[in-house]
Design a protein around this motif. Structure first.
Motif, PDB file in Angstrom:
ATOM      1  N   PHE A  62      21.491   6.880 -62.479  1.00 29.70           N
ATOM      2  CA  PHE A  62      20.597   7.161 -63.609  1.00 29.70           C
ATOM      3  C   PHE A  62      21.022   6.334 -64.823  1.00 29.70           C
ATOM      4  O   PHE A  62      20.205   5.703 -65.489  1.00 29.70           O
ATOM      5  N   LYS A  63      22.323   6.314 -65.082  1.00 29.95           N
ATOM      6  CA  LYS A  63      22.824   5.569 -66.239  1.00 29.95           C
ATOM      7  C   LYS A  63      22.602   4.070 -66.056  1.00 29.95           C
ATOM      8  O   LYS A  63      22.180   3.382 -66.993  1.00 29.95           O
ATOM      9  N   THR A  64      22.855   3.559 -64.866  1.00 31.84           N
ATOM     10  CA  THR A  64      22.649   2.137 -64.588  1.00 31.84           C
ATOM     11  C   THR A  64      21.188   1.756 -64.806  1.00 31.84           C
ATOM     12  O   THR A  64      20.890   0.729 -65.424  1.00 31.84           O
ATOM     13  N   GLU A  65      20.280   2.602 -64.331  1.00 32.30           N
ATOM     14  CA  GLU A  65      18.857   2.319 -64.505  1.00 32.30           C
ATOM     15  C   GLU A  65      18.455   2.446 -65.981  1.00 32.30           C
ATOM     16  O   GLU A  65      17.622   1.684 -66.464  1.00 32.30           O
ATOM     17  N   THR A  66      19.069   3.368 -66.690  1.00 32.74           N
ATOM     18  CA  THR A  66      18.770   3.530 -68.113  1.00 32.74           C
ATOM     19  C   THR A  66      19.230   2.301 -68.898  1.00 32.74           C
ATOM     20  O   THR A  66      18.518   1.816 -69.785  1.00 32.74           O
ATOM     21  N   ILE A  67      20.393   1.774 -68.561  1.00 28.40           N
ATOM     22  CA  ILE A  67      20.877   0.549 -69.213  1.00 28.40           C
ATOM     23  C   ILE A  67      19.950  -0.617 -68.881  1.00 28.40           C
ATOM     24  O   ILE A  67      19.624  -1.426 -69.755  1.00 28.40           O
ATOM     25  N   GLU A  68      19.477  -0.676 -67.651  1.00 29.35           N
ATOM     26  CA  GLU A  68      18.508  -1.721 -67.275  1.00 29.35           C
ATOM     27  C   GLU A  68      17.257  -1.603 -68.141  1.00 29.35           C
ATOM     28  O   GLU A  68      16.749  -2.597 -68.660  1.00 29.35           O
ATOM     29  N   PHE A  69      16.769  -0.372 -68.319  1.00 31.11           N
ATOM     30  CA  PHE A  69      15.599  -0.139 -69.171  1.00 31.11           C
ATOM     31  C   PHE A  69      15.838  -0.651 -70.590  1.00 31.11           C
ATOM     32  O   PHE A  69      15.002  -1.352 -71.161  1.00 31.11           O
ATOM     33  N   ILE A  70      16.993  -0.313 -71.157  1.00 31.17           N
ATOM     34  CA  ILE A  70      17.303  -0.729 -72.527  1.00 31.17           C
ATOM     35  C   ILE A  70      17.286  -2.247 -72.633  1.00 31.17           C
ATOM     36  O   ILE A  70      16.713  -2.818 -73.571  1.00 31.17           O
ATOM     37  N   LYS A  71      17.877  -2.919 -71.661  1.00 31.83           N
ATOM     38  CA  LYS A  71      17.906  -4.385 -71.679  1.00 31.83           C
ATOM     39  C   LYS A  71      16.512  -4.974 -71.513  1.00 31.83           C
ATOM     40  O   LYS A  71      16.180  -5.988 -72.139  1.00 31.83           O
ATOM     41  N   LEU A  72      15.670  -4.328 -70.688  1.00 33.27           N
ATOM     42  CA  LEU A  72      14.313  -4.826 -70.473  1.00 33.27           C
ATOM     43  C   LEU A  72      13.448  -4.718 -71.728  1.00 33.27           C
ATOM     44  O   LEU A  72      12.490  -5.467 -71.881  1.00 33.27           O
ATOM     45  N   THR A  73      13.777  -3.783 -72.614  1.00 35.93           N
ATOM     46  CA  THR A  73      12.955  -3.587 -73.821  1.00 35.93           C
ATOM     47  C   THR A  73      13.127  -4.694 -74.850  1.00 35.93           C
ATOM     48  O   THR A  73      12.427  -4.712 -75.858  1.00 35.93           O
TER      49      THR A  73
END
Length: 146
Positions: free
Chosen positions: A25-36
């Protein structure tokens, strides 16, 4: 005794599974932050803040500054994980990987800057408006003489 050992082993296994799920979940959340587009904004901030670092120290500064992003991303992920479910983050990742999402991310910084200027101008106008209404018949009630 066997039941106690079995119960402890089960608790350890469940805890390890929960940690793995939270880590995903955290890894995917960090991916989301970077994608923004946050990554580009952070890179820009690193460059701006380090503009006066002498050339001979620039590489060391940049390396240390980039390393500091790991902690920032981790804390930001924790913040997002408090507000969004794992499913919602997955949907956001899908969106930001789409063409429209990529466009939103590429415009984010520019739009935030323009929005800030608009907000500041509106705030100044609002201050003038409030000052107008704090006066009655030409008397300024905010004046120290009253």
């Amino acid at each position: 005794m066997k039941k106690i050992i079995l119960a402890v082993a089960l608790m350890v296994a469940v805890s390890a599974f929960a940690q793995t799920e939270k880590s995903k979940f955290k890894t995917e959340t960090i991916e989301f932050i970077k994608l923004t587009g946050s990554g580009a904004m952070f890179d820009s901030a690193i460059d701006q803040v380090g503009a006066n670092v002498p050339a001979e120290n620039k590489d060391a500064y940049k390396a240390e500054a980039l390393k500091s992003l790991d902690g920032l991303y981790s804390k930001m992920a924790d913040m997002y994980m408090e507000e969004f479910t794992e499913t919602e983050i997955s949907e956001l990742v899908k969106f930001y990987k789409s063409d429209l999402g990529k466009k939103v991310a590429s415009k984010q910084s520019q739009m935030a800057q323009k929005g800030m200027v608009l907000g500041q101008n509106w705030g100044m106008g609002l201050g003038i408006m409030a000052q107008k209404f704090s006066q009655k018949d030409g008397v300024d009630f905010n004046s120290p003489q009253n």
